[in-house]
Enzyme design. Structure first.
Site, PDB file in Angstrom:
ATOM      1  N   SER A   1      56.802 -38.168  27.886  1.00 35.30           N
ATOM      2  CA  SER A   1      56.280 -38.725  26.647  1.00 35.30           C
ATOM      3  C   SER A   1      54.769 -38.891  26.708  1.00 35.30           C
ATOM      4  O   SER A   1      54.172 -38.980  27.787  1.00 35.30           O
ATOM      5  CB  SER A   1      56.928 -40.083  26.374  1.00 35.30           C
ATOM      6  OG  SER A   1      56.464 -41.054  27.292  1.00 35.30           O
TER       7      SER A   1
ATOM      8  N   GLU B   1      52.075 -32.184  30.160  1.00 35.69           N
ATOM      9  CA  GLU B   1      52.743 -31.587  29.000  1.00 35.69           C
ATOM     10  C   GLU B   1      53.556 -32.696  28.348  1.00 35.69           C
ATOM     11  O   GLU B   1      54.549 -33.164  28.910  1.00 35.69           O
ATOM     12  CB  GLU B   1      53.630 -30.422  29.439  1.00 35.69           C
ATOM     13  CG  GLU B   1      53.934 -29.465  28.298  1.00 35.69           C
ATOM     14  CD  GLU B   1      55.249 -29.770  27.617  1.00 35.69           C
ATOM     15  OE1 GLU B   1      55.209 -30.417  26.543  1.00 35.69           O
ATOM     16  OE2 GLU B   1      56.286 -29.377  28.137  1.00 35.69           O
ATOM     17  N   LEU B   2      53.108 -33.126  27.173  1.00 37.63           N
ATOM     18  CA  LEU B   2      53.593 -34.371  26.586  1.00 37.63           C
ATOM     19  C   LEU B   2      54.374 -34.105  25.302  1.00 37.63           C
ATOM     20  O   LEU B   2      54.811 -32.993  25.040  1.00 37.63           O
ATOM     21  CB  LEU B   2      52.404 -35.300  26.348  1.00 37.63           C
ATOM     22  CG  LEU B   2      51.469 -35.481  27.554  1.00 37.63           C
ATOM     23  CD1 LEU B   2      50.284 -36.360  27.198  1.00 37.63           C
ATOM     24  CD2 LEU B   2      52.224 -36.023  28.752  1.00 37.63           C
TER      25      LEU B   2
ATOM     26  N   CYS C   1      60.695 -31.257  23.147  1.00 39.96           N
ATOM     27  CA  CYS C   1      59.300 -31.506  22.776  1.00 39.96           C
ATOM     28  C   CYS C   1      58.805 -30.523  21.726  1.00 39.96           C
ATOM     29  O   CYS C   1      57.836 -30.802  21.022  1.00 39.96           O
ATOM     30  CB  CYS C   1      58.403 -31.449  24.009  1.00 39.96           C
ATOM     31  SG  CYS C   1      58.434 -29.861  24.881  1.00 39.96           S
TER      32      CYS C   1
END
Length: 493
Positions: free
Chosen positions: A239, A260-261, A294
């Site tokens: 997150s 990498e969110l 995501c």
């Protein structure tokens, strides 16, 4: 406890890893043990060792000691290890798919996809071993000048629960291929799919002891990983909120980071699109794996001329898609990962409705099974428009002009993926060139990834790092300048 999942197979037999962590061997953890359960039934699946900060500190030291021999070992044998690991996935496909389904709440096609893509990442890692590792630079006569890629040393990997195998292996495999050792912390909700599975395939494939450590753990283990003096890089997937914490701590210790969110992605459907195809893309981009991806389309932007037709079809799909236990029948959506995630999603839907949005389908749940939901009237300021949903909700906003679509898609800083549906490619490119996004798909939806293609985003979706293919050389190594002269010069001092 349900131990029958791996009882008939030598690969994931719980007797090998129960109550343990991995450092090349299966050992007891200082943090005790952790029980994890099946989200569809609540049934206890297993018990894994719980790593604490002391375990991470020891692993980092051991990994550092093992890394040099690994980095200088025969490249052909290193490549063979990756190929053997890939073959083991194929050999044990059904067993591994069952674990992914039960641990993540995935339907079988999603589990099969994870295994196929994990295999592709391992094959890409094997191919890296014969790729160029640098460049020959311009130099004066008698001097050879080289920019060569060298390992960071030890890479720390932290991965999430939603696609635990892919989102772990896509960092672990290239990090190992480029000569690093790895200390990996998988999510405690999916310690087998994201951790034990990877440890076992590399163990069985002949990876030298100490090169890979798998340490399921909590926040204290993550903090120890980010501050460890022997770990040179952190590869984190998770997150945006957690990414801020990881980035702050790792940055304080001067580590390279790949973050990498989350993504508040946009799927733009223009008025010249086919309504049936558009609705199919919208449903896939919002409902796949319960929206827990995501890359899911957190905003579906429909041009007014096609909006009613697409909404009608999308509502029909949402109402007829079967929801249930993936192990118990033919379903399209399984459970969300936890009751906490369900409560968060439902609060977003309820708050958005209170602010003027309308639920046309879904908006209800039983236990951890959330019905596919169509929410119209989304606008700036509503939680459904601003926040990553991470659940099966199509949040729809209607627009009139292409410029309005560009403004809406650009309204948040976390667009990891952008999709544009239209037969007019020039029109789609005009939009794509003006919306900041990590990757763009014209005439496709947003949930796409391939092992050889660069993947990542900026803004609240990440720090601009990328995974995939030759880009992995940039992420998991650093450039060293090397010069070689035929003889040492005499200087005037």
């Amino acid at each position: 406890m349900n131990d029958h999942l791996g009882a008939v197979s030598a690969l994931l037999d719980p007797a090998l890893w129960r109550d343990r962590i991995f450092n090349g061997q299966w050992i007891s953890a200082h943090g005790g043990t952790h029980i994890f359960s099946e989200p569809a039934t609540g049934e206890q699946l297993g018990r894994i060792g719980l790593a604490n900060a002391a375990d991470v500190l020891a692993a980092g030291v051991q990994a550092r000691a093992a890394q040099k021999a690994w980095a200088t070992s025969d490249y052909k044998e290193r490549a063979a290890i990756f190929r053997r690991a890939a073959a083991l996935i194929a050999q044990h496909h059904d067993e591994l798919a069952t674990w992914i389904m039960r641990e993540t709440g995935a339907i079988r096609p999603k589990a099969d996809l994870e295994l196929r893509e994990a295999t592709a990442h391992l094959q890409e890692a094997a191919a890296m071993l014969t790729q160029p590792k640098g460049q020959l630079l311009a130099s004066a006569s008698g001097t050879m000048s080289i920019a060569r890629r060298v390992p960071h040393g030890v890479v720390g990997v932290i991965s999430p629960f939603n696609f635990p195998l892919i989102l772990s292996i896509r960092s672990i495999a290239p990090a190992l291929a480029t000569g690093n050792a790895v200390v990996h912390k998988p999510d405690l909700q999916t310690p087998v799919s994201g951790g034990v599975l990877i440890a076992r395939i590399f163990e069985a494939a002949g990876l030298p002891p100490g090169v890979l450590h798998v340490l399921p753990g909590g926040a204290d283990a993550g903090q120890a990983l980010c501050s460890h003096p022997d770990i040179g890089m952190i590869a984190f997937t998770g997150s945006t909120a957690a990414g801020h914490s990881v980035g702050e701590l790792a940055g304080r210790h001067l580590k390279k980071m790949s973050l990498e969110l989350g993504g508040k992605n946009a799927l733009i459907i223009l008025n010249d699109a086919d309504p049936d195809i558009a609705a199919s893309n919208a449903a896939w981009a919002t409902f796949l794996h319960q929206g827990q991806i995501c890359m899911c389309a957190g905003r579906v932007l429909l041009q007014r001329g096609i909006a009613d037709a697409v909404i009608e079809r999308l509502v029909e799909k949402a109402r007829r898609l079967p929801v249930g236990d993936p192990m118990g029948g033919d379903v399209a959506l399984g459970p969300m990962i936890s009751a906490r995630q369900v409560a968060r999603l439902h609060s977003i839907v309820q708050d958005s409705v209170a602010d003027g949005a309308t639920v046309l389908a879904g908006g209800t749940y039983e236990r951890q099974f959330y019905r596919p939901t169509v929410l119209t009237g989304a606008r700036a300021g509503m939680r459904c428009f601003e926040e990553e949903l991470f659940g099966p909700v199509a949040s729809i906003t209607v627009f009139d002009t292409d410029e309005e679509a560009i403004a809406l898609a650009s309204a948040t800083s976390g667009c990891l993926a952008l999709g544009v549906i239209t037969p007019d490619i020039a029109r789609a490119m005009h939009i794509a060139d003006r919306v900041p996004s990590g990757h763009v798909h014209i005439n496709d939806q947003t949930v796409l990834a391939e092992a050889h293609a660069p993947f990542g985003g900026g803004g609240t979706s990440g720090n601009g790092g990328r995974h995939g293919g030759t880009i992995d050389w940039e992420e998991f190594t650093q450039t060293q300048w090397l010069t070689i002269k035929t003889e040492a010069p005499r200087y005037p001092f």
